[in-house]
Design a protein around this motif. Structure first.
Motif, PDB file in Angstrom:
ATOM      1  N   GLU A  51       1.717   7.609  -6.251  1.00  0.00           N
ATOM      2  CA  GLU A  51       0.772   8.741  -6.372  1.00  0.00           C
ATOM      3  C   GLU A  51       1.386  10.013  -5.801  1.00  0.00           C
ATOM      4  O   GLU A  51       1.233  11.096  -6.371  1.00  0.00           O
ATOM      5  CB  GLU A  51      -0.530   8.417  -5.630  1.00  0.00           C
ATOM      6  CG  GLU A  51      -1.378   7.367  -6.286  1.00  0.00           C
ATOM      7  CD  GLU A  51      -2.633   7.048  -5.475  1.00  0.00           C
ATOM      8  OE1 GLU A  51      -3.094   7.913  -4.692  1.00  0.00           O
ATOM      9  OE2 GLU A  51      -3.146   5.921  -5.623  1.00  0.00           O
ATOM     10  N   LEU A  52       2.075   9.865  -4.688  1.00  0.00           N
ATOM     11  CA  LEU A  52       2.675  11.020  -4.039  1.00  0.00           C
ATOM     12  C   LEU A  52       3.801  11.611  -4.880  1.00  0.00           C
ATOM     13  O   LEU A  52       3.956  12.837  -4.941  1.00  0.00           O
ATOM     14  CB  LEU A  52       3.195  10.618  -2.658  1.00  0.00           C
ATOM     15  CG  LEU A  52       3.463  11.735  -1.682  1.00  0.00           C
ATOM     16  CD1 LEU A  52       2.227  12.601  -1.478  1.00  0.00           C
ATOM     17  CD2 LEU A  52       3.905  11.164  -0.347  1.00  0.00           C
ATOM     18  N   THR A  89       2.145  13.677  -7.459  1.00  0.00           N
ATOM     19  CA  THR A  89       1.663  14.912  -6.846  1.00  0.00           C
ATOM     20  C   THR A  89       2.828  15.857  -6.575  1.00  0.00           C
ATOM     21  O   THR A  89       2.736  17.066  -6.848  1.00  0.00           O
ATOM     22  CB  THR A  89       0.920  14.606  -5.522  1.00  0.00           C
ATOM     23  OG1 THR A  89      -0.177  13.742  -5.808  1.00  0.00           O
ATOM     24  CG2 THR A  89       0.404  15.869  -4.853  1.00  0.00           C
ATOM     25  N   ALA A  90       3.929  15.315  -6.052  1.00  0.00           N
ATOM     26  CA  ALA A  90       5.110  16.145  -5.758  1.00  0.00           C
ATOM     27  C   ALA A  90       5.663  16.752  -7.043  1.00  0.00           C
ATOM     28  O   ALA A  90       6.035  17.929  -7.079  1.00  0.00           O
ATOM     29  CB  ALA A  90       6.174  15.312  -5.046  1.00  0.00           C
ATOM     30  N   TYR A  91       5.690  15.974  -8.114  1.00  0.00           N
ATOM     31  CA  TYR A  91       6.182  16.469  -9.401  1.00  0.00           C
ATOM     32  C   TYR A  91       5.319  17.633  -9.876  1.00  0.00           C
ATOM     33  O   TYR A  91       5.823  18.700 -10.253  1.00  0.00           O
ATOM     34  CB  TYR A  91       6.197  15.341 -10.439  1.00  0.00           C
ATOM     35  CG  TYR A  91       6.534  15.829 -11.815  1.00  0.00           C
ATOM     36  CD1 TYR A  91       7.858  16.044 -12.194  1.00  0.00           C
ATOM     37  CD2 TYR A  91       5.521  16.111 -12.739  1.00  0.00           C
ATOM     38  CE1 TYR A  91       8.166  16.522 -13.459  1.00  0.00           C
ATOM     39  CE2 TYR A  91       5.820  16.585 -14.006  1.00  0.00           C
ATOM     40  CZ  TYR A  91       7.147  16.786 -14.363  1.00  0.00           C
ATOM     41  OH  TYR A  91       7.452  17.270 -15.611  1.00  0.00           O
ATOM     42  N   ASN A 133      10.737  13.479   2.391  1.00  0.00           N
ATOM     43  CA  ASN A 133      11.920  13.321   1.521  1.00  0.00           C
ATOM     44  C   ASN A 133      11.570  13.356   0.033  1.00  0.00           C
ATOM     45  O   ASN A 133      12.407  13.668  -0.803  1.00  0.00           O
ATOM     46  CB  ASN A 133      12.691  12.041   1.870  1.00  0.00           C
ATOM     47  CG  ASN A 133      11.864  10.790   1.680  1.00  0.00           C
ATOM     48  OD1 ASN A 133      10.642  10.820   1.757  1.00  0.00           O
ATOM     49  ND2 ASN A 133      12.523   9.667   1.452  1.00  0.00           N
ATOM     50  N   ILE A 134      10.334  13.052  -0.304  1.00  0.00           N
ATOM     51  CA  ILE A 134       9.918  13.080  -1.716  1.00  0.00           C
ATOM     52  C   ILE A 134       9.827  14.521  -2.207  1.00  0.00           C
ATOM     53  O   ILE A 134      10.061  14.816  -3.360  1.00  0.00           O
ATOM     54  CB  ILE A 134       8.569  12.349  -1.877  1.00  0.00           C
ATOM     55  CG1 ILE A 134       8.773  10.881  -1.605  1.00  0.00           C
ATOM     56  CG2 ILE A 134       7.981  12.570  -3.272  1.00  0.00           C
ATOM     57  CD1 ILE A 134       7.515  10.101  -1.511  1.00  0.00           C
ATOM     58  N   LYS A 173       0.852  -1.196   0.000  1.00  0.00           N
ATOM     59  CA  LYS A 173       0.000   0.000   0.000  1.00  0.00           C
ATOM     60  C   LYS A 173       0.887   1.245   0.000  1.00  0.00           C
ATOM     61  O   LYS A 173       0.605   2.220  -0.705  1.00  0.00           O
ATOM     62  CB  LYS A 173      -0.932   0.021   1.200  1.00  0.00           C
ATOM     63  CG  LYS A 173      -1.811   1.267   1.221  1.00  0.00           C
ATOM     64  CD  LYS A 173      -2.865   1.215   2.273  1.00  0.00           C
ATOM     65  CE  LYS A 173      -3.761   2.408   2.353  1.00  0.00           C
ATOM     66  NZ  LYS A 173      -3.629   3.507   1.469  1.00  0.00           N
ATOM     67  N   GLY A 174       1.962   1.202   0.767  1.00  0.00           N
ATOM     68  CA  GLY A 174       2.889   2.320   0.808  1.00  0.00           C
ATOM     69  C   GLY A 174       3.510   2.596  -0.543  1.00  0.00           C
ATOM     70  O   GLY A 174       3.635   3.758  -0.961  1.00  0.00           O
TER      71      GLY A 174
END
Length: 187
Positions: A159-160, A163-165, A184-185, A152-153
């Protein structure tokens, strides 16, 4: 006069009779309570007098109600504790049938909480490592829960990252709520 003497003696006799009846009611009520608090079913109501029968039944029901409340609390706590500790050595047949579902339901709640702990560990691990490393917990279900959380992580991580991009592209730096462990992402 005879009438006033009769009335006076009647009142005294009635009062003493009421006192005796009230005393017997208390005894009957206590006997009923003493049996009810043990949880035992009973037909031991040996009273012929309706008032005393009723006092016995009221006492019994009060005791039985308290017994059931205490046992429900006991098996709620024990079931959850055993589920959370993963202790499954209780012979369910030693529990009164009426309380088995209470124990089992709370055992399941404890197991769910334990499962969530392992899933959370795996989930957080996914944000710190790029590759799954098998775990060596003492029970296979712990390893499975951990892996489930890790997977799940990884999904959330992808997805994160997207979103960060997008946030970086729009020059917006905002870590989603509840994702502080993934800072950190964004760096």
């Amino acid at each position: 006069s005879y009438a006033s003497l009769y009335e006076e003696q009647y009142d005294i006799g009635f009062e003493k009779g009421q006192e005796k009846l009230n005393s017997e009611k208390e005894v009957a009520n206590q006997k009923g309570y003493d049996i009810g608090i043990t949880g035992k079913k009973t037909d031991d109501n040996v009273y012929n007098n309706e008032v005393l029968k009723e006092a016995f039944v009221l006492g019994y029901n009060e005791g039985l109600s308290k017994y059931k409340k205490e046992k429900t609390e006991e098996y709620t706590k024990l079931g959850f504790k055993n589920g959370k500790s993963d202790i499954d050595n209780l012979d369910i047949n030693t529990i009164d049938e009426e309380f088995r579902s209470v124990y089992n339901d709370n055992f399941d709640k404890g197991q769910e909480e334990l499962s969530n702990e392992y899933k959370e560990k795996g989930y957080k691990f996914a944000f710190t490592q790029s590759e799954y490393k098998s775990t060596n917990y003492k029970k296979e279900k712990y390893n499975n829960w951990y892996k489930e959380g890790y997977e799940k992580g990884i999904n959330d991580l992808e997805e994160l990252k997207e979103t960060a991009y997008n946030d970086g592209y729009e020059d917006k730096y905002e870590i989603p709520k509840g994702m502080e462990h993934a800072e950190n992402i964004y760096s």
